[in-house]
Design a protein around this motif. Structure first.
Motif: not given
Length: 451
Positions: A11, A15, A115, A119, A139, A146, A304
């Motif tokens: 992940s 990115n 996170t 965000s 995302q 990201m 998020a």
């Protein structure tokens, strides 16, 4: 610059690979398996490996750098070839630091909330057309990647994860960023497969605070006793700026944030998210956004991905999916949903899926975590325990750990699904908490349940 990724499909890794490709670098990579959405996203950029596997012949002296992902092992054939050739090998966080060492680095750390706070900051910056470099672990709406890296932006906003950097670098990622501006949201023991004792885990946050550059600042949640102790004990020459949960009310399922201009309706809810919002506000102010502009932007922040994400709603029922799995996150999320929907029956379902949550010793940390729910359900798969090579967790151990007599426990995915689909969700709020998928639950079918 010519960069090769060992384990490009992760992940975070894919990115970063896309961010470098967008920056004009030549990017190659390898992996032994790549799943969606990484597969399609890499393919769209033309950097998906043609064949899965490890190929030492891809490694040669024309490469300027190797980025090594956690999915690779220390004996990976490509890694061994790179070491043999004396190539520059970076962990993921090392490479991000290399890309941002001449920028103002803003690092958001904490066992929970990082996170969401990252965000929120990025949402506010995006809303006001302020371009920043960033790395975030989810995302975000309005963002196609990201990770973003440029030569020109002044700020780099980084989500500071405490997990390990690479198979050959056992330091936590957030030790490597050397922040100018930092935030610490909370400390609650996690990742026990890496940090076997509570004290060892807490020590990582002390090191993080001491890694802030001289003259920098730490914005910290003073309502978390451990955070307060760690920050105030540091002798680093930095500014220490506490924050706390702002005043708010909940009326008819809507959360209203108290501001100098009066109550402001916001999309996110729960005390933990209001606390996150307070931290994000101070960081945005450090980055040049005034308070009024912050409030204007944050009103439209929906959260998020996978963090209290509303997946279905009807006039009388609602369903949320949340990544919560550690005890503190589970407790905060369950309380938030009950507070928001005080007049509905809250059905909270938790899947024990991580190394920590499937550890019999760690289970006792979940005491009281589901108490705010009207109906509490725990699901775990003995197969997941087997795959992770952990000792078997028993029905009795779970029942004892949560200390809730009416706790419903399932170990069979079909039994859990049958329970869920036999429910009448009229005047109910369903909360599904997991970093897994309950042994193959189809969330589209769950949406139809709510209608």
């Amino acid at each position: 610059m010519n960069v090769h990724f060992i384990a490009i499909g992760g992940s975070a890794m894919h990115n970063l690979a896309i961010a470098l490709h967008n920056k004009g670098y030549k990017v190659t990579g390898s992996d032994d398996e790549i799943f969606e959405p990484s597969k399609s996203r890499l393919n769209a950029k033309g950097i998906l490996p043609n064949t899965y596997g490890w190929f030492p012949e891809k490694i040669n002296t024309s490469l300027d750098a190797i980025v090594l992902g956690m999915h690779a092992k220390a004996d990976n054939p490509e890694l061994l070839k790179a070491q043999e050739l004396g190539l520059k090998i970076y962990s993921y966080p090392e490479f991000l630091y290399e890309q941002s060492k001449h920028k103002t680095r803003v690092v958001i750390g904490g066992s929970h909330g990082k996170t969401t706070i990252t965000s929120m900051i990025l949402h506010v910056m995006h809303y006001h057309n302020r371009d920043v470099d960033y790395m975030v672990g989810a995302q975000l709406e309005g963002f196609d990647v990201m990770v973003k890296l440029t030569e020109t932006n002044d700020f780099m906003v980084l989500e500071g994860d405490e997990y390990l950097s690479s198979p050959i670098d056992r330091r936590p990622k957030f030790h490597l960023y050397k922040p100018n501006i930092a935030l610490l949201s909370g400390i609650a023991w996690d990742h026990i497969n890496v940090f076997p004792t509570y004290d060892n885990y807490v020590e990582q946050f002390s090191i993080f605070v001491d890694s802030i550059v001289s003259g920098g600042s730490i914005t910290y949640n003073e309502e978390d006793a451990e955070v307060k102790r760690v920050v105030e004990a540091s002798v680093n020459t930095i500014r220490k700026l506490p924050y706390y949960t702002p005043e708010y009310t909940v009326e008819d399922g809507e959360t209203l944030l108290e501001t100098p201009e009066g109550p402001l309706p916001i999309e996110v809810f729960g005390k933990h998210n209001l606390n996150n919002l307070a931290g994000a506000k101070w960081i945005c102010q450090h980055m040049g956004v005034d308070e009024d502009d912050f409030y204007e932007a944050i009103a439209s922040f929906k959260g998020a991905s996978k963090r209290l994400e509303k997946i279905a709603e009807s006039k009388t029922s609602v369903a949320y999916k949340d990544f919560a799995h550690s005890p503190s996150k589970v407790e905060a999320t369950t309380k938030a949903v009950k507070e928001q929907y005080a007049n509905r029956t809250v059905v909270a379902c938790l899947e024990l899926h991580t190394y920590s949550s499937l550890n019999a010793e760690f289970l006792k940390e979940y005491k009281g975590a589901l108490d705010a729910a009207d109906v509490a359900v725990v699901f775990y798969s003995p197969h997941a325990v087997e795959i992770k090579k952990l000792k078997e967790v028993t029905h009795e151990q779970i029942a004892t750990a949560f200390e809730r007599e009416d706790l419903i426990i399932y170990t069979n995915p079909d039994d859990f699904k049958n329970f869920l689909f036999s429910q009448n969700f009229d005047n109910k709020a369903l909360l599904l908490m997991s970093s897994g998928n309950y042994g193959g639950l189809n969330f589209d079918e769950v949406k139809e349940l709510i209608g």
